[in-house]
Design a protein around this motif. Sequence first.
Motif, mmCIF file in Angstrom:
data_model
loop_
_atom_site.group_PDB
_atom_site.id
_atom_site.type_symbol
_atom_site.label_atom_id
_atom_site.label_comp_id
_atom_site.label_asym_id
_atom_site.label_seq_id
_atom_site.Cartn_x
_atom_site.Cartn_y
_atom_site.Cartn_z
ATOM 1 N N ALA A 61 0.837 -1.201 0.000
ATOM 2 C CA ALA A 61 0.000 0.000 0.000
ATOM 3 C C ALA A 61 0.869 1.247 0.000
ATOM 4 O O ALA A 61 1.899 1.296 0.685
ATOM 5 N N SER A 62 0.446 2.246 -0.766
ATOM 6 C CA SER A 62 1.171 3.520 -0.763
ATOM 7 C C SER A 62 0.909 4.237 0.566
ATOM 8 O O SER A 62 -0.034 3.916 1.283
ATOM 9 N N LYS A 63 1.744 5.222 0.854
ATOM 10 C CA LYS A 63 1.567 5.985 2.086
ATOM 11 C C LYS A 63 0.195 6.667 2.108
ATOM 12 O O LYS A 63 -0.448 6.746 3.149
ATOM 13 N N GLU A 64 -0.268 7.139 0.958
ATOM 14 C CA GLU A 64 -1.594 7.775 0.894
ATOM 15 C C GLU A 64 -2.693 6.766 1.227
ATOM 16 O O GLU A 64 -3.657 7.097 1.921
ATOM 17 N N MET A 65 -2.555 5.545 0.728
ATOM 18 C CA MET A 65 -3.548 4.510 1.030
ATOM 19 C C MET A 65 -3.559 4.210 2.529
ATOM 20 O O MET A 65 -4.620 4.067 3.130
ATOM 21 N N VAL A 66 -2.376 4.110 3.113
ATOM 22 C CA VAL A 66 -2.287 3.820 4.549
ATOM 23 C C VAL A 66 -2.925 4.958 5.344
ATOM 24 O O VAL A 66 -3.745 4.725 6.232
ATOM 25 N N ARG A 67 -2.570 6.199 5.007
ATOM 26 C CA ARG A 67 -3.128 7.358 5.726
ATOM 27 C C ARG A 67 -4.646 7.407 5.624
ATOM 28 O O ARG A 67 -5.323 7.850 6.541
ATOM 29 N N SER A 68 -5.190 6.943 4.505
ATOM 30 C CA SER A 68 -6.649 6.972 4.329
ATOM 31 C C SER A 68 -7.364 6.032 5.300
ATOM 32 O O SER A 68 -8.559 6.165 5.503
#
Length: 163
Positions: A8-15
Amino acid sequence: MIEKTAVASKEMVRSRFPKDKDVLFRPKAIIECYKEIPCNPCETSCPFHAITIGEDINAIPQIDFDKCTGCGICVHSCPGLAIMVAMIKNGKAYFKVPYELLPIPLVGERWLAVNRNGDVISDCKIEQVMPGRKSTNTTTVVTVSLEQPYLYDFVTIRRPGDE
């Protein structure tokens, strides 16, 4: 990115985290399901009805952070090891993570904190170990602490010397 690398990208994780980081002054489940699959033990195991999948068992679980107490029952129950509990306290990030390898860590030990690429990002302290039960087919859950800046990077632990 997740289709090519399975990471998962960092943006996906943050979401998957609460939009307001202050919500994490209390423990909250973080559900990292990114694909629709037929699975619902998180929903059925949550005693607070904080996780919803709904009629379509393939739907991605949704969490209501107002209802979640961070009890960690969903972490024990998730067959995909896709749920952890996160909390911020006094500049430290605390996580309850599933752990299925041997040896099981001991409280007070220092282990390595690992990111989603498998890279060591820090060391961490083993705060608590809740063994899984074979009778209920649940996973051992380990509580660790590390520095807060690793909040969105940390995903699991590795025993020192197992690099």
